[in-house]
Design a protein around this motif. Structure first.
Motif, PDB file in Angstrom:
ATOM      1  N   ALA A  99     109.658 -43.160 -13.561  1.00  0.00           N
ATOM      2  CA  ALA A  99     111.090 -43.450 -13.465  1.00  0.00           C
ATOM      3  C   ALA A  99     111.862 -42.850 -14.620  1.00  0.00           C
ATOM      4  O   ALA A  99     112.921 -43.348 -15.005  1.00  0.00           O
ATOM      5  CB  ALA A  99     111.315 -44.957 -13.405  1.00  0.00           C
ATOM      6  N   ILE A 100     111.337 -41.783 -15.214  1.00  0.00           N
ATOM      7  CA  ILE A 100     112.032 -41.069 -16.281  1.00  0.00           C
ATOM      8  C   ILE A 100     112.997 -40.080 -15.646  1.00  0.00           C
ATOM      9  O   ILE A 100     112.636 -39.372 -14.705  1.00  0.00           O
ATOM     10  CB  ILE A 100     111.039 -40.323 -17.191  1.00  0.00           C
ATOM     11  CG1 ILE A 100     110.056 -41.300 -17.827  1.00  0.00           C
ATOM     12  CG2 ILE A 100     111.775 -39.537 -18.265  1.00  0.00           C
ATOM     13  CD1 ILE A 100     108.951 -40.611 -18.600  1.00  0.00           C
ATOM     14  N   VAL A 101     114.201 -40.027 -16.139  1.00  0.00           N
ATOM     15  CA  VAL A 101     115.212 -39.137 -15.570  1.00  0.00           C
ATOM     16  C   VAL A 101     114.850 -37.676 -15.820  1.00  0.00           C
ATOM     17  O   VAL A 101     114.463 -37.301 -16.926  1.00  0.00           O
ATOM     18  CB  VAL A 101     116.599 -39.440 -16.164  1.00  0.00           C
ATOM     19  CG1 VAL A 101     117.632 -38.447 -15.650  1.00  0.00           C
ATOM     20  CG2 VAL A 101     117.017 -40.860 -15.820  1.00  0.00           C
ATOM     21  N   GLY A 102     114.954 -36.859 -14.778  1.00  0.00           N
ATOM     22  CA  GLY A 102     114.828 -35.422 -14.927  1.00  0.00           C
ATOM     23  C   GLY A 102     113.411 -34.907 -15.095  1.00  0.00           C
ATOM     24  O   GLY A 102     112.426 -35.613 -14.862  1.00  0.00           O
ATOM     25  N   THR A 103     113.307 -33.659 -15.528  1.00  0.00           N
ATOM     26  CA  THR A 103     112.019 -32.982 -15.612  1.00  0.00           C
ATOM     27  C   THR A 103     111.198 -33.411 -16.824  1.00  0.00           C
ATOM     28  O   THR A 103     110.090 -32.932 -17.013  1.00  0.00           O
ATOM     29  CB  THR A 103     112.204 -31.452 -15.655  1.00  0.00           C
ATOM     30  OG1 THR A 103     113.236 -31.138 -16.595  1.00  0.00           O
ATOM     31  CG2 THR A 103     112.594 -30.920 -14.296  1.00  0.00           C
ATOM     32  N   ALA A 104     111.713 -34.325 -17.649  1.00  0.00           N
ATOM     33  CA  ALA A 104     110.891 -34.885 -18.730  1.00  0.00           C
ATOM     34  C   ALA A 104     109.678 -35.606 -18.152  1.00  0.00           C
ATOM     35  O   ALA A 104     108.679 -35.820 -18.843  1.00  0.00           O
ATOM     36  CB  ALA A 104     111.718 -35.849 -19.574  1.00  0.00           C
ATOM     37  N   ASN A 327     117.346 -27.110 -10.310  1.00  0.00           N
ATOM     38  CA  ASN A 327     117.288 -28.431 -10.926  1.00  0.00           C
ATOM     39  C   ASN A 327     117.662 -28.389 -12.401  1.00  0.00           C
ATOM     40  O   ASN A 327     118.402 -29.252 -12.888  1.00  0.00           O
ATOM     41  CB  ASN A 327     115.884 -29.006 -10.767  1.00  0.00           C
ATOM     42  CG  ASN A 327     115.782 -30.407 -11.308  1.00  0.00           C
ATOM     43  OD1 ASN A 327     116.304 -31.352 -10.740  1.00  0.00           O
ATOM     44  ND2 ASN A 327     115.118 -30.542 -12.454  1.00  0.00           N
ATOM     45  N   ALA A 328     117.148 -27.404 -13.134  1.00  0.00           N
ATOM     46  CA  ALA A 328     117.446 -27.301 -14.568  1.00  0.00           C
ATOM     47  C   ALA A 328     118.938 -27.082 -14.804  1.00  0.00           C
ATOM     48  O   ALA A 328     119.550 -27.719 -15.675  1.00  0.00           O
ATOM     49  CB  ALA A 328     116.634 -26.161 -15.186  1.00  0.00           C
ATOM     50  N   ILE A 370     107.928 -25.661 -17.036  1.00  0.00           N
ATOM     51  CA  ILE A 370     108.491 -26.443 -18.143  1.00  0.00           C
ATOM     52  C   ILE A 370     109.230 -25.531 -19.115  1.00  0.00           C
ATOM     53  O   ILE A 370     110.330 -25.857 -19.585  1.00  0.00           O
ATOM     54  CB  ILE A 370     107.379 -27.235 -18.856  1.00  0.00           C
ATOM     55  CG1 ILE A 370     106.834 -28.327 -17.920  1.00  0.00           C
ATOM     56  CG2 ILE A 370     107.898 -27.858 -20.150  1.00  0.00           C
ATOM     57  CD1 ILE A 370     105.601 -29.024 -18.448  1.00  0.00           C
ATOM     58  N   ALA A 371     108.652 -24.367 -19.410  1.00  0.00           N
ATOM     59  CA  ALA A 371     109.295 -23.416 -20.316  1.00  0.00           C
ATOM     60  C   ALA A 371     110.595 -22.885 -19.727  1.00  0.00           C
ATOM     61  O   ALA A 371     111.609 -22.759 -20.436  1.00  0.00           O
ATOM     62  CB  ALA A 371     108.342 -22.263 -20.626  1.00  0.00           C
ATOM     63  N   LEU A 372     110.588 -22.575 -18.422  1.00  0.00           N
ATOM     64  CA  LEU A 372     111.788 -22.085 -17.752  1.00  0.00           C
ATOM     65  C   LEU A 372     112.865 -23.158 -17.751  1.00  0.00           C
ATOM     66  O   LEU A 372     114.039 -22.878 -18.045  1.00  0.00           O
ATOM     67  CB  LEU A 372     111.444 -21.683 -16.314  1.00  0.00           C
ATOM     68  CG  LEU A 372     112.610 -21.196 -15.439  1.00  0.00           C
ATOM     69  CD1 LEU A 372     113.168 -19.881 -15.976  1.00  0.00           C
ATOM     70  CD2 LEU A 372     112.156 -21.027 -13.982  1.00  0.00           C
ATOM     71  N   ALA A 375     114.362 -23.430 -21.250  1.00  0.00           N
ATOM     72  CA  ALA A 375     115.175 -22.269 -21.611  1.00  0.00           C
ATOM     73  C   ALA A 375     116.536 -22.296 -20.918  1.00  0.00           C
ATOM     74  O   ALA A 375     117.566 -22.005 -21.545  1.00  0.00           O
ATOM     75  CB  ALA A 375     114.431 -20.983 -21.249  1.00  0.00           C
ATOM     76  N   ILE A 376     116.549 -22.659 -19.642  1.00  0.00           N
ATOM     77  CA  ILE A 376     117.808 -22.702 -18.897  1.00  0.00           C
ATOM     78  C   ILE A 376     118.732 -23.773 -19.473  1.00  0.00           C
ATOM     79  O   ILE A 376     119.927 -23.529 -19.705  1.00  0.00           O
ATOM     80  CB  ILE A 376     117.541 -22.962 -17.403  1.00  0.00           C
ATOM     81  CG1 ILE A 376     116.877 -21.738 -16.769  1.00  0.00           C
ATOM     82  CG2 ILE A 376     118.829 -23.314 -16.668  1.00  0.00           C
ATOM     83  CD1 ILE A 376     116.388 -21.962 -15.354  1.00  0.00           C
ATOM     84  N   LYS A 377     118.202 -24.948 -19.722  1.00  0.00           N
ATOM     85  CA  LYS A 377     119.023 -26.035 -20.256  1.00  0.00           C
ATOM     86  C   LYS A 377     119.575 -25.680 -21.635  1.00  0.00           C
ATOM     87  O   LYS A 377     120.756 -25.914 -21.923  1.00  0.00           O
ATOM     88  CB  LYS A 377     118.210 -27.325 -20.328  1.00  0.00           C
ATOM     89  CG  LYS A 377     117.873 -27.926 -18.983  1.00  0.00           C
ATOM     90  CD  LYS A 377     116.954 -29.125 -19.140  1.00  0.00           C
ATOM     91  CE  LYS A 377     116.517 -29.682 -17.819  1.00  0.00           C
ATOM     92  NZ  LYS A 377     115.505 -30.756 -17.959  1.00  0.00           N
TER      93      LYS A 377
END
Length: 385
Positions: A99-104, A327-328, A370-372, A375-377
């Motif tokens: 239930a962690i928000v986002g790609t974390a 998504n990012a 994860i790297a992409l 980098a985008i964010k």
């Protein structure tokens, strides 16, 4: 008694998960939790549920929690940081609720699957960004992924009517409330404020998902998630606007009949379903009274007014890293909107522009994604400091 680990215990889904545990004290043991900055709430959760393990985002807050644990004479072990979060997800248990928000949540979910811990997934970004990597890993380790999103939980329950036989299915139809701006003229979108966008008409959710509901990106992400969860092509996925949020999803079968799942807009229902699966347990939540339902309305989506919905379908069909880019970019622009650094329309325009300007790597690894994502964010956020 099922041992439960909750990643993101202080958020909307996390607190409602603990409410389920609170109402079934003999059925669940809260083995571990992770949390971010809401330390006062974390300490209350530790005192009430006495988890074996707690992971906090920062060292400072971890020390604060540790002092509280010693004061209360508890045995909870405290650690902090990303590595500790992954380690928590790998601890053997009966269910990891993500239930962690986002790609974390992407890496902890991936590692939990490798540890053969069953997953209850509340954050759609895992499958949007991780896609086939996550589902293939789950198949490899024979690890179930259960949906907590109300729409996907509804689809799973409807599909149980045909024992999951997709050859008998014509369409999986996800409902969308339309969010707070379904009836707002597009000419007024440029003046929409943060406060207005956070007023969802039906659901009480976290800030990020509430903004996604306002742009209808949330439904687009759910389409990509449904594609991976149920292994169905995009031409078998559809959306219908249903402002009352009573019917959560529908399945249209090959004979033309439609089966729907309905209930009040209360996330404790799908959370409990994932936790008690495959059983359904009696609970104290308010129930649907059919006589109270005066009308149920349905409308086709407006893809011109909400272009991110159409973009999500296109991005999902493109595959590879395209959904991860989508998504990012969306996470970054929603963050900027919540910080009141950009306007509402800037979310939609920014995501579309980022999709056009960012090439999608082929055959990515989980580390590549994860790297992409990072980098985008970082690139988007750095232009608005």
């Amino acid at each position: 008694m099922k041992n439960i680990i909750v990643l993101g215990s202080t958020g909307s889904i996390g607190t409602q998960t603990l409410d389920v545990i609170r109402n079934f004290p003999g059925d669940f043991h809260l083995k571990g939790i992770s949390a971010g900055k809401n330390i006062d709430l974390v300490k209350k959760q530790i005192t009430e549920f006495k988890p074996d393990f707690v992971v906090i985002q920062s060292e400072k807050h971890a020390k604060d929690c540790d002092a509280h644990i010693k004061k209360e004479s508890l045995k909870t072990q405290v650690s902090w940081g990303q590595k500790a979060l992954v380690n928590l997800a790998e601890i053997p248990c009966d269910l990891v609720i993500v239930a962690i928000v986002g790609t974390a949540s992407l890496l902890p979910t991936y590692k939990a699957i490798q540890a053969k811990n069953p997953i209850a997934l509340a954050c759609k970004e895992v499958l949007v960004s991780g896609g086939h990597i996550i589902t293939n890993e789950a198949k490899k380790h024979n690890t179930p992924i259960l949906p907590i999103d109300s729409e996907h939980a509804a689809l799973k329950q409807c599909l149980a009517g045909v024992d999951g036989k997709l050859q008998e299915v014509n369409k999986l139809i996800l409902t969308a409330s339309g969010g707070p701006f379904w009836n707002t003229d597009i000419s007024k979108f440029s003046s929409i404020t943060r406060a207005q966008a956070l007023k969802h008409p039906n659901w009480t959710m976290g800030a990020k998902i509430t903004i996604d509901s306002a742009t209808l990106m949330n439904k687009g992400l759910e389409i990509i998630e449904a594609h991976h969860l149920f292994d169905v092509p995009y031409d078998k996925l559809d959306i219908i606007i249903h402002p009352q949020s009573i019917i959560h999803s529908l399945v249209e079968f090959t004979d033309g009949t439609i089966l729907s799942q309905m209930g009040l807009p209360d996330m404790r229902f799908p959370i409990q379903y994932a936790m008690s699966y495959p059983e359904k347990w009696e609970n104290p939540w308010p129930k649907t009274r059919l006589s109270d339902l005066k009308s149920l309305d349905f409308h086709d989506p407006d893809y011109d007014k909400f272009p991110l919905l159409k973009l999500a379908f296109e991005t999902g069909r493109a595959g590879d890293c395209s959904p991860a880019i989508l998504n990012a970019a969306n996470e970054a622009y929603v963050h900027l909107f919540l910080e009141e650094k950009i306007g509402f329309m800037d979310i939609m325009n920014g995501v579309q522009q980022r999709m056009e300007s960012t090439p999608a790597p082929q055959n990515p690894s989980i580390e590549d994604i994860i790297a992409l994502d990072t980098a985008i964010k970082e690139d988007i956020l750095s232009t608005h400091t």
